[in-house]
Design a protein around this motif. Structure first.
Motif, PDB file in Angstrom:
ATOM      1  N   ILE A 165       0.841  -1.201   0.000  1.00  0.00           N
ATOM      2  CA  ILE A 165       0.000   0.000   0.000  1.00  0.00           C
ATOM      3  C   ILE A 165       0.876   1.251   0.000  1.00  0.00           C
ATOM      4  N   LYS A 166       1.944   1.212   0.772  1.00  0.00           N
ATOM      5  CA  LYS A 166       2.800   2.387   0.922  1.00  0.00           C
ATOM      6  C   LYS A 166       3.625   2.699  -0.323  1.00  0.00           C
ATOM      7  N   ILE A 167       3.683   1.762  -1.266  1.00  0.00           N
ATOM      8  CA  ILE A 167       4.393   2.034  -2.527  1.00  0.00           C
ATOM      9  C   ILE A 167       3.436   1.995  -3.721  1.00  0.00           C
ATOM     10  N   ARG A 168       2.136   1.994  -3.450  1.00  0.00           N
ATOM     11  CA  ARG A 168       1.162   1.815  -4.520  1.00  0.00           C
ATOM     12  C   ARG A 168       1.110   2.994  -5.501  1.00  0.00           C
ATOM     13  N   LEU A 169       1.587   4.162  -5.106  1.00  0.00           N
ATOM     14  CA  LEU A 169       1.585   5.301  -6.023  1.00  0.00           C
ATOM     15  C   LEU A 169       2.525   5.057  -7.200  1.00  0.00           C
ATOM     16  N   TYR A 170       3.436   4.095  -7.038  1.00  0.00           N
ATOM     17  CA  TYR A 170       4.276   3.637  -8.152  1.00  0.00           C
ATOM     18  C   TYR A 170       3.808   2.269  -8.662  1.00  0.00           C
ATOM     19  N   GLY A 171       2.783   1.719  -8.010  1.00  0.00           N
ATOM     20  CA  GLY A 171       2.351   0.359  -8.319  1.00  0.00           C
ATOM     21  C   GLY A 171       0.918   0.280  -8.805  1.00  0.00           C
ATOM     22  N   SER A 172       0.022  -0.219  -7.946  1.00  0.00           N
ATOM     23  CA  SER A 172      -1.329  -0.587  -8.391  1.00  0.00           C
ATOM     24  C   SER A 172      -2.172   0.595  -8.861  1.00  0.00           C
ATOM     25  N   VAL A 173      -1.774   1.814  -8.512  1.00  0.00           N
ATOM     26  CA  VAL A 173      -2.520   2.971  -9.019  1.00  0.00           C
ATOM     27  C   VAL A 173      -2.471   3.023 -10.545  1.00  0.00           C
ATOM     28  N   HIS A 174      -1.449   2.380 -11.141  1.00  0.00           N
ATOM     29  CA  HIS A 174      -1.284   2.386 -12.599  1.00  0.00           C
ATOM     30  C   HIS A 174      -1.855   1.135 -13.271  1.00  0.00           C
ATOM     31  N   PHE A 175      -2.344   0.161 -12.475  1.00  0.00           N
ATOM     32  CA  PHE A 175      -2.770  -1.096 -13.073  1.00  0.00           C
ATOM     33  C   PHE A 175      -4.094  -0.949 -13.811  1.00  0.00           C
ATOM     34  N   ARG A 176      -4.260  -1.760 -14.828  1.00  0.00           N
ATOM     35  CA  ARG A 176      -5.522  -1.808 -15.575  1.00  0.00           C
ATOM     36  C   ARG A 176      -6.637  -2.309 -14.658  1.00  0.00           C
ATOM     37  N   LYS A 177      -7.804  -1.686 -14.776  1.00  0.00           N
ATOM     38  CA  LYS A 177      -8.930  -2.083 -13.920  1.00  0.00           C
ATOM     39  C   LYS A 177      -9.415  -3.488 -14.260  1.00  0.00           C
ATOM     40  N   LYS A 178      -9.278  -3.847 -15.545  1.00  0.00           N
ATOM     41  CA  LYS A 178      -9.730  -5.160 -15.984  1.00  0.00           C
ATOM     42  C   LYS A 178      -8.727  -5.694 -16.991  1.00  0.00           C
ATOM     43  N   PRO A 179      -8.194  -6.907 -16.798  1.00  0.00           N
ATOM     44  CA  PRO A 179      -7.214  -7.436 -17.757  1.00  0.00           C
ATOM     45  C   PRO A 179      -7.852  -7.725 -19.107  1.00  0.00           C
ATOM     46  N   LEU A 180      -7.030  -7.660 -20.160  1.00  0.00           N
ATOM     47  CA  LEU A 180      -7.540  -7.941 -21.503  1.00  0.00           C
ATOM     48  C   LEU A 180      -7.966  -9.390 -21.638  1.00  0.00           C
ATOM     49  N   PHE A 181      -7.205 -10.294 -21.032  1.00  0.00           N
ATOM     50  CA  PHE A 181      -7.535 -11.712 -21.051  1.00  0.00           C
ATOM     51  C   PHE A 181      -7.630 -12.212 -19.622  1.00  0.00           C
ATOM     52  N   GLN A 182      -8.681 -12.941 -19.317  1.00  0.00           N
ATOM     53  CA  GLN A 182      -8.896 -13.425 -17.958  1.00  0.00           C
ATOM     54  C   GLN A 182      -7.838 -14.459 -17.576  1.00  0.00           C
ATOM     55  N   GLY A 183      -7.458 -14.451 -16.323  1.00  0.00           N
ATOM     56  CA  GLY A 183      -6.456 -15.399 -15.829  1.00  0.00           C
ATOM     57  C   GLY A 183      -5.998 -14.974 -14.449  1.00  0.00           C
ATOM     58  N   GLU A 184      -4.853 -15.478 -14.050  1.00  0.00           N
ATOM     59  CA  GLU A 184      -4.310 -15.133 -12.740  1.00  0.00           C
ATOM     60  C   GLU A 184      -3.746 -13.705 -12.760  1.00  0.00           C
ATOM     61  N   GLU A 185      -3.984 -12.974 -11.699  1.00  0.00           N
ATOM     62  CA  GLU A 185      -3.542 -11.575 -11.648  1.00  0.00           C
ATOM     63  C   GLU A 185      -2.143 -11.506 -11.044  1.00  0.00           C
ATOM     64  N   PHE A 186      -1.158 -11.896 -11.856  1.00  0.00           N
ATOM     65  CA  PHE A 186       0.207 -12.036 -11.369  1.00  0.00           C
ATOM     66  C   PHE A 186       0.844 -10.710 -10.962  1.00  0.00           C
ATOM     67  N   LEU A 187       0.350  -9.604 -11.487  1.00  0.00           N
ATOM     68  CA  LEU A 187       0.985  -8.329 -11.165  1.00  0.00           C
ATOM     69  C   LEU A 187       0.748  -7.935  -9.705  1.00  0.00           C
ATOM     70  N   TYR A 188      -0.225  -8.558  -9.061  1.00  0.00           N
ATOM     71  CA  TYR A 188      -0.437  -8.328  -7.628  1.00  0.00           C
ATOM     72  C   TYR A 188       0.375  -9.294  -6.769  1.00  0.00           C
ATOM     73  N   TYR A 189       1.084 -10.234  -7.392  1.00  0.00           N
ATOM     74  CA  TYR A 189       1.998 -11.098  -6.641  1.00  0.00           C
ATOM     75  C   TYR A 189       3.200 -10.243  -6.228  1.00  0.00           C
ATOM     76  N   PRO A 190       3.824 -10.536  -5.085  1.00  0.00           N
ATOM     77  CA  PRO A 190       4.837  -9.625  -4.532  1.00  0.00           C
ATOM     78  C   PRO A 190       5.959  -9.224  -5.477  1.00  0.00           C
ATOM     79  N   LEU A 191       6.631 -10.193  -6.101  1.00  0.00           N
ATOM     80  CA  LEU A 191       7.807  -9.848  -6.902  1.00  0.00           C
ATOM     81  C   LEU A 191       7.457  -9.007  -8.134  1.00  0.00           C
TER      82      LEU A 191
END
Length: 348
Positions: free
Chosen positions: A75-101
């Protein structure tokens, strides 16, 4: 949310009203974003665990506190992270970008992009830009479950990273790299080699190398002190550069060995031989490992040059990413067809 507190909630999530949000109907959904972080961290930690092991974790107070602590980090680094993520992926599947690494790799990449945008140009700016743009592009494709197309971008990022490792400590030769880069641009436009390039090609150090295209991409290495004493075979190739780096950058040999293997394996994806895999988690492993070595070191090089601290919003991103890379490496080491099958049977 209790651990985060109201002041931090409004610090990291923007709930302000705006005309734009009224029109497009897109605003902050803090609870949803935080839930995605929790699930992403939990799923990453649970890879290859048996069902009873996962249930034991879920009931453990210690494990729950660990999840809370790591979610607060994100959360504390989300201004460089999830704030930029697409609201809905183009293709359904696992949301790997929310995995830590992958999340941390994205954060480091966007932080570097901002560092380059702030203030004057730095040495090797073109190579820094190249590594960052290719990495963010590959991570965005990972987000959209477009795995096969991420590999050529990772391959490009690796190649630019190798060049950066040579030139970051030899900035006096960067102008030669830029000269050859502009030769490439001119050749792409006119489909003929510039006259100055032809003169340099005739005077090249390794006369046994006959391919003009190779010299076009890597002829600048002729200006690097001691390069041809180390590299006797295929000097005007990525593998020639890699041979030189293994000799000159022995402290980075572990990462270079990993990247060499992955660089070769990207070939099938680059040429379209492979697009879809039965086990998406394998792509998550491989793309994350390639970008870990590439982005982490590029981040440290840029921070050193810009005299910037490596912490992001007070968070020790290097310790964070090393911790999560160690976990992912263990999972990658024990991978097998049987484990992949079991993983997807449990998660189907």
């Amino acid at each position: 949310m209790k651990e985060l507190g109201y002041e931090n909630l409004i610090k990291y999530y923007d709930f302000r009203w705006s005309e734009e949000r009224t029109v497009i109907g897109i605003g902050e959904a803090a609870e949803y974003d935080i839930c995605k972080m929790i699930v992403g961290i939990h799923k990453a930690k649970s890879i290859f665990l048996l069902e009873n092991e996962m249930r034991r974790h879920e009931k453990s107070k210690r494990y729950n506190q660990e999840l809370i602590a790591e979610t607060l980090e994100k959360i504390k680094i989300r201004l460089y992270g999830s704030v930029h993520f697409r609201k809905k992926p183009l293709f359904q599947g696992e949301e790997f970008l929310y995995y830590p690494l992958p999340y941390e790799l994205f954060v480091m990449s966007t932080r570097m992009s901002k560092m380059l945008a702030d203030g004057h140009d730095c040495n090797c700016h073109q190579l820094y830009h190249g590594v960052i743009y290719n990495s963010i592009s590959a991570l965005s494709l990972l987000e959209d479950n477009l795995f096969g197309t991420a590999y050529p971008l990772c391959r490009g990022a690796i190649e630019m990273y190798f060049k950066l490792l040579i030139l970051a400590s030899r900035t006096e030769f960067y102008s030669q790299y830029e000269k050859f880069r502009m030769f490439e641009v001119e050749f792409s436009c006119c489909r003929t080699y510039p006259e100055e390039f032809n003169v340099l090609f005739k005077k090249r150090i390794c006369q046994t190398s006959k391919a003009k295209a190779d010299f076009l991409h890597f002829g600048w290495v002729d200006h690097i002190d001691g390069y041809h004493k180390v590299v006797k075979k295929s000097p005007y190739t990525v593998y020639g550069i890699l041979t030189f780096l293994k000799q000159e950058e022995k402290d980075k040999s572990f990462g270079l060995e990993w990247l060499e293997g992955f660089y070769k394996s990207c070939h099938a994806y680059t040429h379209g031989s492979i697009q879809i895999s039965r086990y998406p988690i394998l792509h998550y492993f491989e793309i994350s490992i390639m970008l870990y070595f590439t982005i982490r070191e590029t981040f440290l090089l840029l921070c050193r040059e810009k005299k910037a601290e490596t912490k992001i919003n007070g968070q020790d991103i290097i310790s964070m990413i090393d911790r999560d890379f160690a976990d992912l490496c263990h999972q990658y080491d024990i991978r097998s067809t049987e484990r992949f099958e079991e993983y997807y049977n449990v998660n189907s």
